[in-house]
Design a protein around this motif. Structure first.
Motif, PDB file in Angstrom:
ATOM      1  N   THR A   1       0.891  10.811   0.465  1.00 32.85           N
ATOM      2  CA  THR A   1       0.453   9.718   1.314  1.00 32.85           C
ATOM      3  C   THR A   1       0.993   8.421   0.728  1.00 32.85           C
ATOM      4  OG1 THR A   1      -1.573  10.899   1.884  1.00 32.85           O
ATOM      5  CG2 THR A   1      -1.539   8.524   2.279  1.00 32.85           C
ATOM      6  N   GLU A   2       1.709   7.684   1.554  1.00 33.00           N
ATOM      7  CA  GLU A   2       2.281   6.410   1.124  1.00 33.00           C
ATOM      8  C   GLU A   2       2.050   5.365   2.210  1.00 33.00           C
ATOM      9  OE1 GLU A   2       5.879   8.340  -1.536  1.00 33.00           O
ATOM     10  OE2 GLU A   2       6.364   7.455   0.387  1.00 33.00           O
ATOM     11  N   TYR A   3       2.021   4.117   1.796  1.00 38.51           N
ATOM     12  CA  TYR A   3       1.758   3.003   2.705  1.00 38.51           C
ATOM     13  C   TYR A   3       2.948   2.061   2.704  1.00 38.51           C
ATOM     14  CZ  TYR A   3      -2.902   4.915   2.392  1.00 38.51           C
ATOM     15  OH  TYR A   3      -3.970   5.771   2.428  1.00 38.51           O
ATOM     16  N   ILE A  24       1.731  10.064  10.839  1.00 36.70           N
ATOM     17  CA  ILE A  24       2.074   8.657  10.655  1.00 36.70           C
ATOM     18  C   ILE A  24       1.078   7.871  11.491  1.00 36.70           C
ATOM     19  CG2 ILE A  24       3.786   6.843  10.953  1.00 36.70           C
ATOM     20  CD1 ILE A  24       5.957   8.935  10.667  1.00 36.70           C
ATOM     21  N   THR A  25       0.417   6.918  10.844  1.00 36.57           N
ATOM     22  CA  THR A  25      -0.610   6.121  11.504  1.00 36.57           C
ATOM     23  C   THR A  25      -0.360   4.647  11.215  1.00 36.57           C
ATOM     24  OG1 THR A  25      -2.109   7.930  10.922  1.00 36.57           O
ATOM     25  CG2 THR A  25      -3.100   5.976  11.851  1.00 36.57           C
ATOM     26  N   GLU A  26      -0.616   3.808  12.218  1.00 32.57           N
ATOM     27  CA  GLU A  26      -0.521   2.359  12.049  1.00 32.57           C
ATOM     28  C   GLU A  26      -1.921   1.766  12.177  1.00 32.57           C
ATOM     29  OE1 GLU A  26       3.725   1.096  13.866  1.00 32.57           O
ATOM     30  OE2 GLU A  26       2.260   1.816  15.322  1.00 32.57           O
ATOM     31  N   SER A  27      -2.227   0.776  11.321  1.00 38.58           N
ATOM     32  CA  SER A  27      -3.536   0.133  11.385  1.00 38.58           C
ATOM     33  C   SER A  27      -3.473  -1.255  10.756  1.00 38.58           C
ATOM     34  CB  SER A  27      -4.588   0.972  10.652  1.00 38.58           C
ATOM     35  OG  SER A  27      -5.844   0.344  10.697  1.00 38.58           O
ATOM     36  N   VAL A  28      -4.000  -2.251  11.457  1.00 41.05           N
ATOM     37  CA  VAL A  28      -4.050  -3.618  10.947  1.00 41.05           C
ATOM     38  C   VAL A  28      -5.127  -3.757   9.884  1.00 41.05           C
ATOM     39  CG1 VAL A  28      -4.456  -6.031  11.559  1.00 41.05           C
ATOM     40  CG2 VAL A  28      -3.207  -4.563  13.109  1.00 41.05           C
ATOM     41  N   ASP A  29      -6.247  -3.052  10.065  1.00 40.02           N
ATOM     42  CA  ASP A  29      -7.401  -3.200   9.162  1.00 40.02           C
ATOM     43  C   ASP A  29      -7.570  -2.012   8.208  1.00 40.02           C
ATOM     44  OD1 ASP A  29      -8.229  -1.279  10.928  1.00 40.02           O
ATOM     45  OD2 ASP A  29      -9.979  -2.390  11.658  1.00 40.02           O
ATOM     46  N   TRP A  30      -6.587  -1.119   8.143  1.00 34.33           N
ATOM     47  CA  TRP A  30      -6.572   0.037   7.239  1.00 34.33           C
ATOM     48  C   TRP A  30      -7.714   1.019   7.494  1.00 34.33           C
ATOM     49  CZ3 TRP A  30      -6.584  -4.824   4.384  1.00 34.33           C
ATOM     50  CH2 TRP A  30      -5.299  -5.371   4.271  1.00 34.33           C
ATOM     51  N   THR A  64       1.120  -6.087   5.857  1.00 29.97           N
ATOM     52  CA  THR A  64       1.158  -5.408   4.569  1.00 29.97           C
ATOM     53  C   THR A  64       0.417  -4.073   4.648  1.00 29.97           C
ATOM     54  OG1 THR A  64       1.184  -7.544   3.449  1.00 29.97           O
ATOM     55  CG2 THR A  64       0.574  -5.632   2.119  1.00 29.97           C
ATOM     56  N   ASP A  65       1.092  -3.016   4.224  1.00 28.05           N
ATOM     57  CA  ASP A  65       0.508  -1.665   4.205  1.00 28.05           C
ATOM     58  C   ASP A  65      -0.114  -1.276   5.542  1.00 28.05           C
ATOM     59  OD1 ASP A  65       1.313  -1.381   1.602  1.00 28.05           O
ATOM     60  OD2 ASP A  65      -0.645  -1.807   0.741  1.00 28.05           O
ATOM     61  N   THR A  66       0.564  -1.581   6.624  1.00 26.79           N
ATOM     62  CA  THR A  66       0.026  -1.274   7.955  1.00 26.79           C
ATOM     63  C   THR A  66       0.455   0.094   8.468  1.00 26.79           C
ATOM     64  OG1 THR A  66       1.896  -2.429   8.941  1.00 26.79           O
ATOM     65  CG2 THR A  66      -0.165  -3.676   8.694  1.00 26.79           C
TER      66      THR A  66
END
Length: 148
Positions: A1-3, A24-30, A64-66
């Motif tokens: 798992t990497e960000y 693969i997932t995208e998220s603004v708030d993690w 960052t890390d999204t």
């Protein structure tokens, strides 16, 4: 798992060749558990041999890390039989490592020494542990491009 930081269309994974992409997932708030994983070949494409993920029709979510990527990648260690989708460590990479380590082992006692003088005699050696020209040549086809 990497960000990864988003904002572009490409992500280069450091461990390739890619064996498999779990999600693969995208998220603004993690908040990864409440996000829907992207669909392969529809929302992204993976170039397994290059470790490249391409976001289709748009860019990766900016920030960052999204972007979270869960995957398996890299070479199978020597002596193991590659399974489905796996790639054996190339012989040239293995040989280059053996040559370089043997060279460094022979030089470990004089690392950093530039020259020695005793009375009327002197000799010099290169400082540090440079990669051998043969090792560089063997590894050249395996150089990985990093785009920042």
């Amino acid at each position: 798992t990497e960000y990864y930081d988003g904002g572009s269309q490409l992500i280069y994974l450091p461990r390739y060749p890619i064996i498999s992409v779990t999600s693969i997932t995208e998220s603004v708030d993690w908040d990864w558990d409440n996000e829907t994983a992207l669909t392969a070949n529809d929302e992204y494409r993976a170039s397994n041999d290059k470790g490249l993920l391409t976001r289709t029709a748009t860019t990766w979510l900016s920030g960052t890390d999204t972007v979270r990527v869960v995957y398996r990648g890299g070479y199978v260690t020597p002596g193991e039989i590659p399974g489905t989708g796996e790639t054996a460590l190339p012989y040239a990479v293995r040989e280059a490592a053996i040559l370089q380590v043997a060279y460094m082992e022979r030089r470990k006692l004089d690392a950093g020494m530039v020259s020695v003088s005793t009375g009327s005699q002197s000799f010099g050696k290169a400082s540090g542990f440079e990669m051998l020209p043969l090792v560089k040549a063997l590894l050249n086809p395996f150089k990985r491009m990093v785009i920042v």
